[in-house]
Design an enzyme around this catalytic site. Structure first.
Site, PDB file in Angstrom:
ATOM      1  N   ASP A 681       0.835  -1.204   0.000  1.00  0.00           N
ATOM      2  CA  ASP A 681       0.000   0.000   0.000  1.00  0.00           C
ATOM      3  C   ASP A 681       0.872   1.258   0.000  1.00  0.00           C
ATOM      4  O   ASP A 681       0.617   2.208  -0.734  1.00  0.00           O
ATOM      5  CB  ASP A 681      -0.915  -0.004   1.220  1.00  0.00           C
ATOM      6  CG  ASP A 681      -1.824   1.212   1.261  1.00  0.00           C
ATOM      7  OD1 ASP A 681      -2.701   1.328   0.385  1.00  0.00           O
ATOM      8  OD2 ASP A 681      -1.654   2.063   2.156  1.00  0.00           O
ATOM      9  N   LYS A 685       1.514   4.270  -2.978  1.00  0.00           N
ATOM     10  CA  LYS A 685       1.485   5.712  -2.744  1.00  0.00           C
ATOM     11  C   LYS A 685       2.772   6.376  -3.244  1.00  0.00           C
ATOM     12  O   LYS A 685       2.729   7.488  -3.782  1.00  0.00           O
ATOM     13  CB  LYS A 685       1.269   5.995  -1.266  1.00  0.00           C
ATOM     14  CG  LYS A 685      -0.101   5.538  -0.761  1.00  0.00           C
ATOM     15  CD  LYS A 685      -0.254   5.681   0.732  1.00  0.00           C
ATOM     16  CE  LYS A 685      -1.612   5.175   1.201  1.00  0.00           C
ATOM     17  NZ  LYS A 685      -1.781   5.257   2.664  1.00  0.00           N
TER      18      LYS A 685
END
Length: 823
Positions: A681, A685
């Site tokens: 995750d 980003k």
């Protein structure tokens, strides 16, 4: 000189459709306060059409024409019985019966001759108004009112021509003056639609004849005002069937009414207003069924400050373009072109010509499109043969959209607002025309865009709220929190900022809830369960992207890759997309560019601030730095609110596994915490931020230190949580090592100026900014040429449904500003 103090009322067919309607009309005219009134009435609803059909039926020898005639007579007999006392009804029915005998004889002649002259049709079709006037007059008398009725054929002298019916004013005034000297009743009920020629032959005023009668008798009587009673509240800023938020106008000028009527608005027809305009008599448009409303006044000069008074469209238009170098500087080309069209009876609706004279573009009714093309090619046969005119092209299925308003004159920016609204709605303009009066701006568009375009320009001028059709994909934690935040703000946004956000569809993984107007957000969850239908994403998208609403946005609150794959398709349709779903922006560079290309080509907006930092302005801050020319040297930060919470809470007093479970219980982690602890995750980003900074990187380029031990990577989610304690010792060892150095553990992402981005567990001194965060805070440090010695810091809560939903809400409001809302 006729009596002063006259007012004129005109009632259409729906206003006198039955006995109850005649009673309502009586109440209306009885409350006008006038000393003298002329009341022009149409035939009862659909009676004129029925009379014309009888002539057609007799001409075609249809066996049922006599039964239809009898049914029409019974309809009028029934109305007389319901409306009048027995003696008055019997007397009037005797007159009507005699008329039907006359009509029967005329129709018998048509049957035998198998033909019907124009005079025959006009004679028969005029009876409806004669009966209607007698009905109203008889009822008024039965109520003790001073009333009489006037057969307009006795006083109104006209001269029919091929194009129009012209009033012979001198003769008509003389006849009416003489009639009024013998008939002094307060109320004169006048037949609309009918008249006589100078030879005394009955005729009609043709299309819109009853409205024309109202204007004519208003002029003949020198009336102080004319009120046209119909089935609408007045003149609206647009057709309410297409623009539900259309506004009732208090007043408009004669010129504005003429322009709007020409372009199809439900206003008095321009030719019918001419007698009133000549004497500057105000015309009121009011609703028979809602007489308490003031209606709209049409007069010489409007007092309204509105820049644009209304928008209207004409459909079934064809656009013709005549182009060629042989037209440049050649006198008489336009004369030859439009003269040829006049000879074959083609009506040119709009003309647009380039200043270079290289082309002439004009619009005609689509029914005449082929005739137009053939006529132009014939007229310019020689020029086409020699190449002086290169093409005569035809584009069918077009509409003309017009904006009308006297206040548009000398007002800078009106055209810009008009065409910007169309551009934001994704409507392509094929041709443009504006008169030197600046009262009208017209644009030719595709007919398929007509509804959407009308709604868009109406919204663009703030005559109605800036309406956005919203579809929520994913009614889970983020989606439901967003709707909870949105619901109490809808009324305020609409009232104060004229932003009309309509959630018209909500989905979960299996079902969808749709509403033609907007979903009641108070109970959407129960409605989705009880009223929802099986999810069809194509049907859902089609519903949200309704052609009668100017803007559509899909808000993807999932983390689904298949949903993200559809973004380019949606954006290419002109649908805006808002999402916290990181999958699209962190996929392959090819897919990333495909999204940007689709959005650019259709001027669609793709908003994703919540992809990094939930509600924090991280992406926009980076974008501002890059777009203002700053050079990014390094981006370093704690990008996972989940892992921020975990390491802010991690201490020797509580095992790492217990903190992970606690974070999951609070909704900070994904359903499977390994999605957070794996570092993927955070890597996504980093990819998003690196691409915003202009770097072409892919997910596989990121070096990731996973916090999921190898022995727990392939087990089920439940087993992972059960066995996570097996990794507590290893995590505690890392914590103790950091404590020895008076440092803290932080899971960070780093994008260096050169080299691969990385995700790893680092330790930082207690004095470092990263050590001073708490809870689920995210913190990002931008080191740039401008912020070299002291990085630019963005810090705040970076996880949780509330802040993420708030970020989605902010993106939605940001979208409304792009679309023209005054936020």
């Amino acid at each position: 000189m006729l009596n002063s103090g006259w007012v004129v009322h005109k009632f259409g067919g729906t206003s006198v459709a039955n006995a109850d309607r005649y009673r309502d009309v009586s109440k209306i005219i009885g409350s006008d306060g006038a000393k003298k009134r002329g009341v022009v009435v149409s035939a009862m609803s659909k009676v004129t059409d029925a009379l014309i059909d009888l002539v057609t039926g007799a001409q075609k020898r249809q066996e049922d024409y006599l039964s239809k005639l009898e049914a029409l007579k019974e309809k009028h007999f029934k109305t007389a019985d319901e409306l009048l006392p027995a003696d008055a009804s019997a007397a009037l029915k005797k007159i009507i019966a005699a008329d039907f005998i006359d009509i029967t004889e005329v129709l018998r002649g048509v049957w035998l001759a198998r033909t019907a002259s124009v005079q025959t049709v006009e004679l028969v079709s005029g009876y409806g108004e004669i009966w209607s006037a007698q009905f109203l007059c008889a009822f008024l008398k039965s109520q003790g009112k001073s009333a009489t009725w006037l057969d307009a054929r006795l006083v109104l002298v006209v001269q029919p021509t091929e194009a129009a019916v012209n009033v012979v004013w001198k003769d008509s005034i003389a006849k009416l003056t003489a009639w009024l000297e013998k008939n002094t009743a307060e109320t004169v009920v006048i037949t609309g639609f009918v008249a006589s020629t100078a030879d005394g032959i009955p005729t009609t005023l043709r299309r819109n004849g009853s409205d024309y009668s109202g204007s004519i008798f208003g002029s003949l009587l020198n009336a102080s005002k004319i009120t046209i009673w119909t089935d609408v509240d007045g003149v609206l800023t647009a057709d309410p069937r297409l623009v539900p938020d259309a506004v009732l106008l208090e007043d408009i000028s004669y010129n504005e009414a003429t322009e709007l009527a020409y372009f199809g608005a439900k206003v008095v027809h321009p030719s019918t207003m001419a007698p009133a305009i000549a004497k500057k008599i105000p015309i009121w448009i009011r609703n028979t069924f809602r007489p308490e409303l003031p209606g709209t006044q049409i007069h010489e000069k409007s007092l309204s400050p509105l820049i644009v008074k209304g928008f209207s469209t004409i459909n079934q238009i064809a656009l013709v373009n005549v182009e060629g170098t042989g037209m440049i500087g050649v006198p008489g080309v336009a004369n030859r072109l439009f003269g040829a069209l006049r000879e074959v009876g083609v009506s040119v609706v709009m003309i647009s010509q380039a200043s270079s004279e290289h082309s002439i573009c004009f619009a005609v009714p689509q029914a005449q499109s082929l005739l137009t093309k053939e006529t132009v090619e014939k007229a310019f046969f020689a020029e086409l043969h020699h190449g002086q005119i290169s093409t005569v092209s035809l584009v069918e299925n077009c509409s003309i959209l017009a904006a009308v308003g006297d206040n548009m004159a000398d007002k800078p920016g009106v055209a810009a607002m008009f065409f910007s609204a169309l551009a934001r709605a994704g409507v392509s303009v094929r041709a443009i025309a504006q008169g030197s009066s600046e009262r009208n701006i017209s644009a030719v568009i595709n007919e398929s865009d007509s509804k959407k375009a009308l709604r868009a320009v109406h919204s663009g001028f703030y005559l109605s709220s800036n309406t956005i059709s919203v579809g929520i994909i994913g009614g889970g934690l983020i989606g439901s929190t967003f709707l909870k935040q949105l619901q109490p703000q809808l009324a305020r946004l609409k009232k104060e900022l004229k932003v009309d956000i309509r959630v018209r569809g909500i989905t979960n993984s299996k079902s969808m809830l749709l509403d033609a107007n907007e979903i009641n957000l108070s109970n959407w969850k129960s409605d989705l369960e009880s009223k929802g239908t099986s999810l069809s994403m194509s049907d859902f998208v089609k519903h949200i992207h309704a052609d009668y609403l100017p803007h559509a946005v899909l808000i993807d609150c999932t983390s689904n890759q298949e949903i993200a794959n559809q973004y380019p398709n949606w954006l290419s349709q002109g649908i805006h997309v808002i999402t916290p779903n990181k999958k699209a922006n962190s996929g392959s560079m090819a897919d990333y560019q495909k999204i940007r290309t689709a959005a650019h080509e259709k001027n669609s907006r793709f908003l994703y601030e919540t992809n990094v930092g939930a509600g924090l302005p991280i992406i926009n801050t980076l974008r501002d730095l890059v777009q203002t020319g700053d050079h990014i040297l390094q981006i370093e930060g704690i990008f996972s609110g989940t892992l921020s919470y975990i390491f802010n809470s991690f201490s020797a007093a509580k095992p790492f596994s217990e903190i992970v479970k606690e974070a999951k219980a609070k909704g900070y982690t994904e359903p499977d915490p390994r999605d957070d602890l794996s570092g993927t995750d955070v890597a996504r980003k980093l990819i998003i931020l690196a691409r915003e900074a202009g770097r072409q990187v892919n997910l596989e380029d990121v070096k990731v230190e996973s916090l999921v031990p190898d022995f727990l990577k392939s087990v089920s989610s439940d087993e992972y949580l059960k066995r996570l304690a097996e990794n507590d010792a290893a995590m505690l060892a890392k914590l103790e090592e950091a404590i020895k150095k008076n440092e803290v553990l932080r899971y960070v992402g780093v994008i260096p100026e050169e080299g691969a981005p990385s995700v790893e567990l680092r330790s930082y001194p207690a004095t470092h900014a990263f050590a001073r965060i708490s809870g689920s805070d995210n913190i990002v440090a931008f080191k740039t040429e401008r912020y070299l010695h002291q990085p630019l810091i963005v810090q705040g809560p970076g996880a949780g449904p509330e802040v993420t939903a708030a970020g989605v809400f902010a993106d939605l409001l940001r979208l409304t500003t792009y679309l023209g809302a005054p936020l």
